[in-house]
Design a protein around this motif. Sequence first.
Motif, short mmCIF file in Angstrom:
data_model
loop_
_atom_site.label_atom_id
_atom_site.label_comp_id
_atom_site.label_asym_id
_atom_site.label_seq_id
_atom_site.Cartn_x
_atom_site.Cartn_y
_atom_site.Cartn_z
N GLU A 1 0.83 -1.20 0.00
CA GLU A 1 0.00 0.00 0.00
C GLU A 1 0.86 1.24 0.00
OE1 GLU A 1 -3.39 -1.89 2.95
OE2 GLU A 1 -1.60 -0.91 3.71
N ARG A 2 0.60 2.16 -0.93
CA ARG A 2 1.28 3.46 -0.91
C ARG A 2 0.39 4.42 -0.13
NH1 ARG A 2 1.18 4.16 -6.34
NH2 ARG A 2 1.20 6.41 -6.02
N SER A 3 0.95 5.01 0.92
CA SER A 3 0.12 5.83 1.78
C SER A 3 -0.41 7.05 1.01
CB SER A 3 0.89 6.28 3.02
OG SER A 3 1.97 7.08 2.64
N ASP A 4 0.33 7.51 -0.02
CA ASP A 4 -0.13 8.68 -0.78
C ASP A 4 -1.33 8.32 -1.66
OD1 ASP A 4 2.10 8.63 -3.63
OD2 ASP A 4 1.67 7.05 -2.21
N ALA A 5 -1.57 7.00 -1.84
CA ALA A 5 -2.70 6.58 -2.67
C ALA A 5 -3.97 6.40 -1.84
CB ALA A 5 -2.37 5.29 -3.38
N LEU A 6 -3.84 6.45 -0.51
CA LEU A 6 -5.02 6.23 0.34
C LEU A 6 -5.91 7.46 0.34
CD1 LEU A 6 -3.49 4.51 3.47
CD2 LEU A 6 -5.32 3.58 2.05
N PRO A 7 -7.22 7.26 0.19
CA PRO A 7 -8.11 8.41 0.33
C PRO A 7 -8.04 8.95 1.75
CG PRO A 7 -9.38 6.37 0.20
CD PRO A 7 -7.93 6.01 -0.03
N ARG A 8 -8.27 10.24 1.91
CA ARG A 8 -8.29 10.84 3.25
C ARG A 8 -9.74 11.25 3.56
NH1 ARG A 8 -4.43 10.44 6.85
NH2 ARG A 8 -4.65 12.59 7.51
N ASP A 9 -10.65 10.35 3.21
CA ASP A 9 -12.08 10.67 3.30
C ASP A 9 -12.66 10.54 4.70
OD1 ASP A 9 -11.71 7.94 3.25
OD2 ASP A 9 -13.27 7.54 1.77
N LEU A 10 -11.83 10.17 5.70
CA LEU A 10 -12.35 10.05 7.06
C LEU A 10 -11.75 11.10 8.00
CD1 LEU A 10 -12.42 6.13 7.35
CD2 LEU A 10 -14.34 7.67 6.88
N VAL A 11 -11.11 12.10 7.41
CA VAL A 11 -10.56 13.19 8.23
C VAL A 11 -11.71 13.90 8.96
CG1 VAL A 11 -9.38 15.43 8.16
CG2 VAL A 11 -8.54 13.54 6.75
N GLY A 12 -11.51 14.14 10.25
CA GLY A 12 -12.54 14.83 11.03
C GLY A 12 -13.64 13.92 11.52
N ARG A 13 -13.56 12.61 11.17
CA ARG A 13 -14.56 11.64 11.61
C ARG A 13 -14.06 10.87 12.82
NH1 ARG A 13 -19.26 13.02 9.07
NH2 ARG A 13 -18.95 13.21 6.82
N ARG A 14 -15.00 10.50 13.69
CA ARG A 14 -14.65 9.63 14.82
C ARG A 14 -15.33 8.28 14.61
NH1 ARG A 14 -14.96 8.23 19.77
NH2 ARG A 14 -17.11 8.76 20.26
N VAL A 15 -14.55 7.21 14.58
CA VAL A 15 -15.11 5.88 14.35
C VAL A 15 -14.71 4.93 15.47
CG1 VAL A 15 -14.98 6.29 11.85
CG2 VAL A 15 -13.20 4.93 12.96
N VAL A 16 -15.55 3.93 15.68
CA VAL A 16 -15.33 2.94 16.73
C VAL A 16 -15.37 1.55 16.09
CG1 VAL A 16 -16.12 2.07 18.97
CG2 VAL A 16 -16.57 4.46 18.33
N VAL A 17 -14.38 0.73 16.43
CA VAL A 17 -14.33 -0.63 15.89
C VAL A 17 -14.14 -1.60 17.06
CG1 VAL A 17 -13.04 -2.22 14.41
CG2 VAL A 17 -13.22 0.20 13.76
N SER A 18 -14.92 -2.67 17.07
CA SER A 18 -14.66 -3.74 18.04
C SER A 18 -13.95 -4.88 17.33
CB SER A 18 -15.95 -4.23 18.70
OG SER A 18 -16.76 -4.92 17.76
#
Length: 227
Positions: free
Chosen positions: A1-18
């Motif tokens: 994975e190239r980090s520059d290719a990752l979308p930044r579409d979750l900036v400013g979002r708070r997410v929770v994962v179990s």
Amino acid sequence: ERSDALPRDLVGRRVVVSAGGTREPLDPVRFLGNRSSGKQGYALAKVAAQRGAHVTLVAGPTDLAAPAAVELVRIGTALELREAMHEAAKGADAVVMAAAVADFRPSDLAGHKIKKDGSEPPPLRLAVNPDILVELVAAREPGQVIVGFAAETGDETTEFLEYGRRKLARKGSDLLLVNWVGEGGAFENADNQGRLLGADGSETEVPHGSKALLAARIWDAVATRLT
Ligand code: CTP
Ligand code: CA
């Protein structure tokens, strides 16, 4: 994975994962558990953080290293997971239940180690654990996107996807990732595949690939649903 290719579409979002499995104690040294490795939940947390989210990862016991830039909350039992999820879900934009929650717990917790005494083994009495996903859906805040997971085998009467569709309807989440678990299925496996079912009737095939890839497809679907 190239980090520059990752979308930044979750900036400013708070997410929770179990992530991971729960352990339901019988006595101070024994528990009922399951084979969940925690890998899929950890991959979800890592990918969300890479895409700019503030991530809370609520995890049962695993052998995995905590992903970078993720707030890690450790739990043991399903009841602890429930408390942690309700707390973390407050104000969150998205909640993903990737944990393998024990459906039942021993109804009594012995205060001391259970001894064998040469007679019949004591009966194992179980109590039903709360359905955390259903509770989170009931407590859902406006705009919050909620995702569940289902591992299904199907049987003689019903194919695995049909079980998945019924489960989505029963749980009321926005999305449900249905894994087929047969031989070479998801548990203890590096790869994953499945179909992502939406409450809107959408069904997206997620081809066989890494758990990071599946995580990316799930966040894609979540991101399009965030307002
Ligand atoms: N789940 C939950 N709380 C439970 C059981 C399950 O939040 N007590 C969540 C899981 O984390 C997952 C989804 O519900 O996201 C589906 O879990 P699954 O075990 O497939 O569903 P169950 O309702 O327990 O049905 P089954 O009888 O097939 O195990
Ligand atoms: Ca279950």
